[in-house]
Design a protein around this motif. Structure first.
Motif, short mmCIF file in Angstrom:
data_model
loop_
_atom_site.label_atom_id
_atom_site.label_comp_id
_atom_site.label_asym_id
_atom_site.label_seq_id
_atom_site.Cartn_x
_atom_site.Cartn_y
_atom_site.Cartn_z
N GLU A 317 18.26 106.18 -26.18
CA GLU A 317 18.86 104.96 -26.73
C GLU A 317 17.83 103.87 -27.00
O GLU A 317 17.90 103.20 -28.02
N SER A 318 16.89 103.71 -26.07
CA SER A 318 16.01 102.56 -26.24
C SER A 318 14.95 102.83 -27.30
O SER A 318 14.25 101.92 -27.69
N GLU A 319 14.82 104.08 -27.75
CA GLU A 319 13.83 104.34 -28.79
C GLU A 319 14.49 104.70 -30.12
O GLU A 319 14.19 104.11 -31.15
N LEU A 320 15.40 105.67 -30.07
CA LEU A 320 15.91 106.24 -31.32
C LEU A 320 17.37 105.87 -31.56
O LEU A 320 18.11 106.64 -32.15
N VAL A 321 17.81 104.73 -31.07
CA VAL A 321 19.19 104.30 -31.19
C VAL A 321 20.11 105.30 -30.47
O VAL A 321 20.46 105.10 -29.33
N ASN C 22 12.61 100.48 -39.83
CA ASN C 22 13.09 99.19 -39.38
C ASN C 22 13.63 99.35 -37.98
O ASN C 22 14.64 100.01 -37.78
N MET C 23 12.97 98.76 -37.01
CA MET C 23 13.55 98.81 -35.67
C MET C 23 14.23 97.46 -35.45
O MET C 23 13.59 96.44 -35.36
N GLY C 24 15.52 97.48 -35.38
CA GLY C 24 16.26 96.24 -35.27
C GLY C 24 16.62 95.71 -36.63
O GLY C 24 16.33 96.35 -37.63
N PRO C 25 17.32 94.58 -36.76
CA PRO C 25 17.79 93.70 -35.68
C PRO C 25 18.99 94.26 -34.92
O PRO C 25 19.42 93.62 -33.98
N GLN C 26 19.50 95.44 -35.34
CA GLN C 26 20.67 95.94 -34.62
C GLN C 26 20.33 97.10 -33.70
O GLN C 26 21.20 97.81 -33.26
N HIS C 27 19.05 97.30 -33.48
CA HIS C 27 18.65 98.37 -32.56
C HIS C 27 19.08 98.02 -31.14
O HIS C 27 18.96 96.87 -30.73
N VAL C 33 18.01 90.22 -31.35
CA VAL C 33 17.94 90.44 -32.80
C VAL C 33 16.52 90.38 -33.32
O VAL C 33 16.26 89.81 -34.37
N LEU C 34 15.59 90.98 -32.63
CA LEU C 34 14.24 91.09 -33.16
C LEU C 34 14.22 92.22 -34.18
O LEU C 34 14.89 93.24 -34.00
N ARG C 35 13.48 92.03 -35.25
CA ARG C 35 13.31 93.12 -36.20
C ARG C 35 11.84 93.48 -36.22
O ARG C 35 10.99 92.61 -36.45
N LEU C 36 11.55 94.76 -35.96
CA LEU C 36 10.16 95.22 -36.02
C LEU C 36 10.04 96.13 -37.23
O LEU C 36 10.76 97.12 -37.33
N LEU C 37 9.13 95.80 -38.11
CA LEU C 37 8.90 96.64 -39.28
C LEU C 37 7.76 97.56 -38.90
O LEU C 37 6.60 97.16 -38.89
N PHE C 44 3.41 107.88 -33.99
CA PHE C 44 2.50 106.83 -33.56
C PHE C 44 2.58 105.61 -34.47
O PHE C 44 2.67 105.74 -35.69
N VAL C 45 2.50 104.46 -33.85
CA VAL C 45 2.64 103.22 -34.60
C VAL C 45 1.31 102.88 -35.23
O VAL C 45 0.27 102.88 -34.56
N LYS C 46 1.33 102.62 -36.53
CA LYS C 46 0.10 102.25 -37.22
C LYS C 46 0.07 100.76 -37.55
O LYS C 46 -0.98 100.17 -37.68
N HIS C 47 1.24 100.20 -37.74
CA HIS C 47 1.28 98.79 -38.09
C HIS C 47 2.64 98.24 -37.66
O HIS C 47 3.65 98.91 -37.79
N VAL C 48 2.62 97.02 -37.17
CA VAL C 48 3.87 96.40 -36.76
C VAL C 48 3.97 95.02 -37.36
O VAL C 48 2.98 94.30 -37.41
N GLU C 49 5.14 94.69 -37.82
CA GLU C 49 5.35 93.34 -38.28
C GLU C 49 6.64 92.83 -37.66
O GLU C 49 7.73 93.22 -38.09
N PRO C 50 6.55 91.99 -36.63
CA PRO C 50 7.78 91.46 -36.07
C PRO C 50 8.37 90.43 -37.03
O PRO C 50 7.65 89.58 -37.55
N VAL C 51 9.64 90.55 -37.29
CA VAL C 51 10.32 89.59 -38.15
C VAL C 51 11.28 88.80 -37.27
O VAL C 51 12.23 89.36 -36.73
N VAL C 52 11.00 87.51 -37.12
CA VAL C 52 11.82 86.71 -36.23
C VAL C 52 12.68 85.76 -37.05
O VAL C 52 12.51 85.64 -38.26
N GLY C 53 13.60 85.09 -36.40
CA GLY C 53 14.38 84.07 -37.07
C GLY C 53 15.83 84.43 -37.28
O GLY C 53 16.58 83.67 -37.87
N HIS C 54 16.24 85.62 -36.81
CA HIS C 54 17.64 85.98 -37.00
C HIS C 54 18.56 85.12 -36.17
O HIS C 54 19.77 85.08 -36.42
N LEU C 55 18.04 84.48 -35.15
CA LEU C 55 18.89 83.69 -34.26
C LEU C 55 18.52 82.22 -34.34
O LEU C 55 18.73 81.47 -33.40
N HIS C 56 17.95 81.81 -35.44
CA HIS C 56 17.50 80.43 -35.55
C HIS C 56 18.70 79.50 -35.56
O HIS C 56 19.59 79.64 -36.38
#
Lengths: 461, 184, 407, 208
Positions: A317-321, C22-27, C33-37, C44-56
């Motif tokens: 759940e915490s990784e792959l929904v 897209n990890m989130g905002p509904q993950h 409600v963090l969104r990680l691109l 393996f993660v090569k690049h991450v871009e956190p997108v904030v502001g969904h709860l502003h």
């Protein structure tokens, strides 16, 4: 009173009620199809040929009826049992609103799931998407058939499903569900599902090897693949269970007992055996250790096979929904859900048949005493042989040895199920690379070495 | 919904099923003997009839998938209906073998080619087991041979996939038509 | 030779496409409600871009359009797990501008409730961290058992379980109800045993250690560069804790050690540090209960019966240090004109509040310095080259609250 | 089904043929799907379906052990194939750019038809197969023990040899699939290139 004790009492009561309902219903259905209906047909005055063919067909259908009745309600109970047990382990109450003590909670959930909209996501492969839950669920239904015979003590109604290739059949069928998972994960058109499916494939293939090897070890000791025979060989006592070396220690325990009783002849006979095999006791103890480790390997592999924590990576759940079943809803999701719990039940019942003596009590006296007592009570009843009389009904309904066997196997299997729930309540999840490393670098070499060791030890005992 | 090609292939299916039913009810033999042809080869004639109808409807642009599947199934029924069971099983094996051969020659994807080979191996296995049942039921030589075939097939799949992997690593494709250099 | 030829000849890896997820905002695991691109290569993660502001929710702007009294009630919602600290930060900044002195008993009460709140916050973190690591239903509820007790106590004193609105400009809202102090000291006595229980489950658990040790190493310099504060910074070896380095309130009167981890910290060190902090907070609570002027509320009530709760400033039972509030709390609350900034150590790091007041009943300008926002900024650097499974292990370990990030 | 004599005879008389044709009618479209479906992954799943129906045929031919082995090896093994196919190819791109079957379609159809006719006519032309119709099939238990005994007596050499083959295949597959340590150092590569340029074979390298 201590609230924890109170909650445990409630949980135990719930379990007993549900299990009585489940197994009572299953047995009633089987009896109606396999005993009562043929008797009716015979009494109805049909031509003999047709009548006996019809009753044979009906009796051949009994295992199917048993499984069809058993699987859904058992899975429903297991969901409830898991939720209540987890609540117990984590200082909560768990579902307790629907029905007395939350007895009907999962029934309500099932109804809810049936009425939910069945969504096929955009871009999904609709045929595969629909086929996946079926492929995932079907094996767990047809896979339990040979276990029925072993679990019921080879009762005549279930004798027909006792395949000589029993455990091999079960293992072969049990390897199919991963296809359903991969199919569903791929057909969902969702990246999380796909990753979950790929993980599941990798995990199932790597953990199947130690799982099968531990079963092979048991078959090696038993000398057969037939589950009924394997269960029968363990009937003597706790020491003849396969987890305790399948009777390797028995001669030495007998020697001690005979020595204590002053039975010289037996002591002499066994001492001769000793002289022929001086390493015997040592080998027997080693064998017991091997078998206990094999049981541990089996439980580990089984947890990985049925995707239980700490090996629930395909649906982390915490990784792959929710992994491969992220996109599923409604009835299809319900099928996935049922199948997971049924698979857990199947691996636990395999363990209790292969390792824990099947339907046999830990002490032979228990089983014998119970059978004699129940038999005595049954004899007191008006023992009419006449068909459809109350005596016939009761005698055909209640078979003392089957009742005893069913009780013990239910007890063992559900103990293992609750053990699996306890594991779930305690351990965090592995990471995928750690999981593969653990499988390939630890479990497989360990089980291979133990298998070789067991082969030699068997000769020495 | 019902395009021209689908209509044509449905027509073909109707004709093929008709021929099959005629054959199964024994009508074709009567027709043949009426025409002065050897009636005992009725199944081959029915088969030829189905094949020629299939070719014709393919030529007129019928739906290929439906025609091929329907044609094969009806032809299989025609060819095996009055044979003994051993021939029946082996004909099915031959059909799998032919489909596998077709896939192996025609497919562009290397993985699909491997799958076709697996199909052919299984077709051979059907024959082995059939022989084991019909000719050698006591010693089960065929079944044993099938077990060895299974082993070899597993080894073949492993090595084949490794080769595909190596090719893909070097060429970034698994298209069979792109690695015709015999070197890289 | 052309570059692609060289690449073709030298590459020893499979040519794989990168996968963008897209990890989130509904993950389910992004704590809100963090969104990680994410750009993934395999797992393996090569690049991450956190997108904030969904709860502003424009918390700063709202502060400029509400009276001080109203905003005091609203601001607890910024960091809903440690509401005491946000109100405290605002109260301290406002007091600095206004120049009012909080009575000593009031300061002690502030420390007591906020240390309790620190423990609840860390307990919730501990439970959800278990979920992040996949101890799905089992582990989270043990910490919740103690958290419930603390929340009951906080509810008893403030009337609310999460949005306390207890610490006010000039002091605290009310005196503790009867029996409250006794219950707190009871809790303080049993709490170390409970922490031992959690540690028994997690600290020596081989799977937990495998999942956390050596994962998400936050280098000291990197942490300083990003302005990471709080336990995450201290786990990386920087002894920065405002309670020690710039003691405010009554922290200089209390004896406690701020746990520091030597060297660059990984997720396991951050976990250990938070567990130690809980023990330390408990110790602070114990000392506060001993040192608080006037003793327990029940004792104080007894003493005040003598003077009939006169409330005079020179009374030895009611006045001076024994008061809890220095400013009248009503809708007409005004702060003198001026500007000021003050920061306190919240469970997540340094929480600062900057106020410009024009002397009216609303502020001219609010500015918050939220620890979660700065801590989250370090996340992309921590995640690179870790598998998907570690994302939540690392993200959980830096402990951010999304409303605190988005304000 | 040993416990039901009447049912067994009745089923043999009435059901066996029907089951055979049912399996055949399922299996043939699946097999076509394997070779013709544009989506490589779907054809992988269809292949599993084909193998399952073949396992059903094996059970009809009273080869239970082989049927189970078929399910176990191919069920899991082919899933692996599918997974690797998934990883290797970009299904979407393949769907757009590359048809499932190539220009060799005509010859392929010819080859397939030719092979089928060869086998079928050979089957038909043999008048007298030495079929032992009078011998009943071994029971499942006997079948199993017969296979086990044969593997360890008459066929022990083959058995051992198969294990060596598997080991060799395993090692070979690993070696092939492993990353090659061909040229690690770019400087080394350019040095080699200089050498090659001086010789006449330089062009060959660049062409590749």
């Amino acid at each position: 009173m201590n609230p924890a004790v109170f909650e445990i009492g409630k949980f135990a009561r719930l379990t007993v009620i549900w299990l009585s309902i489940i197994f009572g219903a299953v047995w009633a259905a089987c009896w109606a199809v396999g005993v009562f209906a043929p008797a009716l047909i015979n009494a109805s005055g049909m031509p003999t040929e047709t009548a006996s063919l019809a009753s044979e067909v009906l009796r051949a259908l009994v295992p199917v009826v048993a499984v069809a009745v058993f699987i859904p309600i058992n899975a429903m109970f297991m969901v409830l049992c898991e939720r209540r047990a987890l609540a117990l382990f984590t200082v909560r109450k768990g579902p307790n609103r629907v029905g007395p003590d939350g007895l009907l909670q999962t029934a309500a959930d099932a109804v809810k799931l049936l009425f939910k909209e069945d969504i096929t996501p955009h871009g999904a492969d609709a045929v595969m998407f629909t086929a996946a839950p079926i492929i995932f669920f079907a094996p767990s239904i047809i896979g339990v058939l040979p276990l029925l015979a072993a679990a019921s003590g080879n009762h005549e109604l279930f004798r027909s499903v006792n395949l000589p290739t029993g455990i091999f059949y079960v293992l072969a069928i049990a390897s199919i569900p991963v296809v359903g998972i991969v199919m569903g994960g791929w057909a969902s058109n969702n990246k999380y599902s796909l990753v979950g499916a790929l993980r599941s494939a990798a995990q199932a293939i790597s953990y199947e090897i130690p799982l099968v090897l531990s079963i092979v070890a048991v078959c090696l000791m038993a000398g057969t693949l037939d589950v009924v025979k394997i269960a029968d060989q363990q009937k003597d006592s706790l020491l003849s269970w396969n987890i305790f070396g399948g009777g390797a220690l028995l001669p030495y325990v007998n020697l001690v007992v005979a020595g204590l009783q002053g039975n010289n002849e037996q002591v002499q006979a066994i001492m001769q055996h000793f002289q022929a095999q001086p390493l015997g006791p040592f080998a027997a103890v080693l064998m017991v250790v091997c078998c206990i480790i094999f049981f541990g390997i089996y439980i580990t592999g089984a947890c990985a096979e049925v995707n239980r924590i700490p090996f629930d990576l395909p649906e982390a759940e915490s990784e792959l929904v929710s992994g491969y079943n992220t996109e599923y809803s409604g009835i299809k999701f319900a099928i996935f859900f049922l199948a997971e719990f049924t698979n857990l039940f199947v691996v636990c019942s395999i363990a209790s048949i292969m390792f824990l003596g099947g339907g046999h009590a830990p002490l032979p006296g228990l089983e014998q005493g119970f059978t004699e007592m129940l038999g005595g009570i049954l004899k007191q009843l008006p023992g009419s042989k006449e068909i459809f009389s109350p005596g016939w009904l009761i005698n055909s309904l209640v078979n003392p040895s089957t009742v005893s066997q069913a009780f013990w196997i239910i007890l063992k299997t559900y103990s293992l199920v609750i053990f699996a729930i306890l594991i779930r309540a305690t351990l965090p999840r592995f990471r995928i690379d750690q999981l593969m490393a653990f499988g390939w670098k630890r479990l497989i070499p360990l089980s291979l070495i133990l298998l070789i060791a067991l082969t030699y030890l068997r000769e020495l005992v | 919904m019902l395009s021209k090609s689908n209509l044509q292939s449905l027509l073909f299916l109707a004709v093929a099923v008709g021929i099959t039913l005629l054959f199964l009810t024994g009508q074709v033999g009567g027709v043949l003997s009426g025409a002065g042809l050897p009636a005992y080869k009725a199944d081959l004639f029915a088969f030829l009839a189905i094949v020629s109808v299939a070719v014709v409807s393919l030529a007129f642009g019928g739906n290929k998938t439906m025609i091929m599947i329907g044609g094969t199934v009806t032809a299989f029924i025609v060819l095996t209906a009055f044979q003994d069971s051993m021939v029946r099983y082996m004909t099915l094996g031959a059909i799998f073998f032919a489909i596998g051969a077709y896939g192996m020659v025609a497919s562009r994807n290397a993985v699909r080619m491997l799958m076709s080979i697996e199909l052919m191996i299984n077709a051979a296995n059907i024959n082995f087991v059939t022989f084991s049942r019909a000719v050698d039921p006591e010693h089960l030589g065929g079944q044993l041979f099938a077990i060895f075939v299974l082993t070899v097939a597993a080894a073949e799949a492993a090595v084949g996939l490794a080769i595909v992997l190596a090719i893909y690593r070097n060429m970034a494709t698994v298209d069979m038509e792109k690695f015709n250099l015999l070197k890289w | 030779m052309a570059p692609e030829k060289i690449e073709a000849l030298t590459s020893t890896r499979l040519k794989t496409d990168e996968m963008i997820i897209n990890m989130g905002p509904q993950h389910p695991a992004t704590h809100g409600v963090l969104r990680l691109l994410l750009t993934l290569d395999g797992e393996f993660v090569k690049h991450v871009e956190p997108v904030v502001g969904h709860l502003h929710r424009a918390q700063e702007w709202q502060g400029q359009n509400r009276t001080w009294f109203q905003y005091q009630a609203l601001i607890d919602r910024v960091d809903y797990l440690s509401g005491m600290f946000t109100s405290w930060a605002m109260a301290r900044a406002a007091e600095k501008v206004d120049g009012c002195q909080v009575p000593l008993r009031g300061e002690y009460m502030r420390v007591i409730v906020s240390e309790m709140n620190r423990i609840t916050s860390h307990l919730l973190w501990l439970g959800t961290y278990g979920i992040d690591l996949g101890a799905m239903f089992g582990f989270p509820f043990y910490p919740f058992r103690e958290r419930e007790k603390l929340l009951d106590l906080l509810e008893a004193i403030s009337g609310q379980r999460m949005m306390f609105n207890y610490i006010r400009i000039g002091g605290v809202q009310s005196e503790a109800p009867p029996g409250w102090f006794a219950k707190v000291s009871e809790f303080v006595k049993e709490f170390p045993d409970r922490v031992d229980e959690y540690e028994a489950i997690l600290t020596n658990n081989p799977i937990f250690i495998k999942r956390t040790k050596g994962v998400g190493i936050l280098k000291k310099q990197l942490a300083l560069d990003y302005g990471v504060t709080g336990p995450s910074l201290r786990a990386s070896g920087v002894p920065l804790d405002l309670r020690k380095t710039k003691p405010y309130s009554v922290y200089d009167r209390l004896k406690f050690e701020v746990p520091i981890h030597e060297g660059d910290g990984d997720t396991f060190d951050r976990y250990v540090l938070r567990v130690k902090e809980m023990r330390e907070s408990n110790e602070i609570l114990r000392q506060c209960l001993e040192q608080i002027p006037g003793g327990t509320a029940d004792e104080l009530r007894e003493r005040r019966k003598a003077c009939n709760s006169c409330g005079k400033a020179d009374c030895s039972n009611c006045g001076g240090d024994l008061m809890i509030m220095a400013k009248k709390q009503n809708a007409g609350l005004r702060i003198k004109a001026g500007e000021g900034f003050d920061a306190i150590e919240s469970p997540r790091g340094i929480l600062g509040c900057y106020i410009i007041s024009t002397g009216g009943d609303t502020a001219y300008r609010f500015k918050w310095r939220n620890p979660s926002f700065c801590n989250l900024a370090a996340l992309p650097d921590l995640l690179i080259d870790h598998p998907i499974a570690d994302i939540m292990a690392i993200f959980g370990s830096i402990d951010v609250i999304l409303p605190d990030v988005d304000r | 089904m040993e416990g039901f004599p009447q049912l067994t005879t009745w089923a043999q008389a009435n059901v066996e043929q029907a089951v055979f044709y049912l399996l055949a009618v399922i299996a043939i479209p699946l097999a076509y799907g394997v070779v013709c479906d544009r989506n490589i992954i779907r054809s992988g799943f269809l292949l599993i379906g084909v193998f399952s129906t073949i396992a059903g045929l094996f059970i009809l031919l009273s080869a239970q052990f082989l049927a189970l082995a078929q399910i176990m090896i191919y069920g899991v093994g082919i899933t692996l194939v599918v997974v690797i196919a998934l990883m290797l190819t970009n299904p979407k791109a393949e769907k757009e750019s590359m048809p499932a079957l190539s220009i060799h379609k005509g010859p392929a159809i010819f080859v397939a038809c030719f092979l089928f006719m060869c086998v079928y006519l050979a089957l038909r032309s043999a008048e007298n197969w030495p079929v032992k119709t009078d011998v009943a099939a071994l029971s499942a238990a006997e079948n199993l023990s017969r296979i086990g005994q044969s593997l360890l007596t008459n066929y022990s050499f083959h058995f051992e040899f198969a294990s060596i083959l598997l080991l060799a295949a395993l090692i070979g597959a690993v070696m092939l699939a492993k990353a090659e340590p061909a040229v690690h150092d770019l400087n080394e590569l350019s040095a080699n290139e200089d050498k090659l340029k001086s010789s006449e074979r330089a062009d060959d390298v660049v062409k590749v």
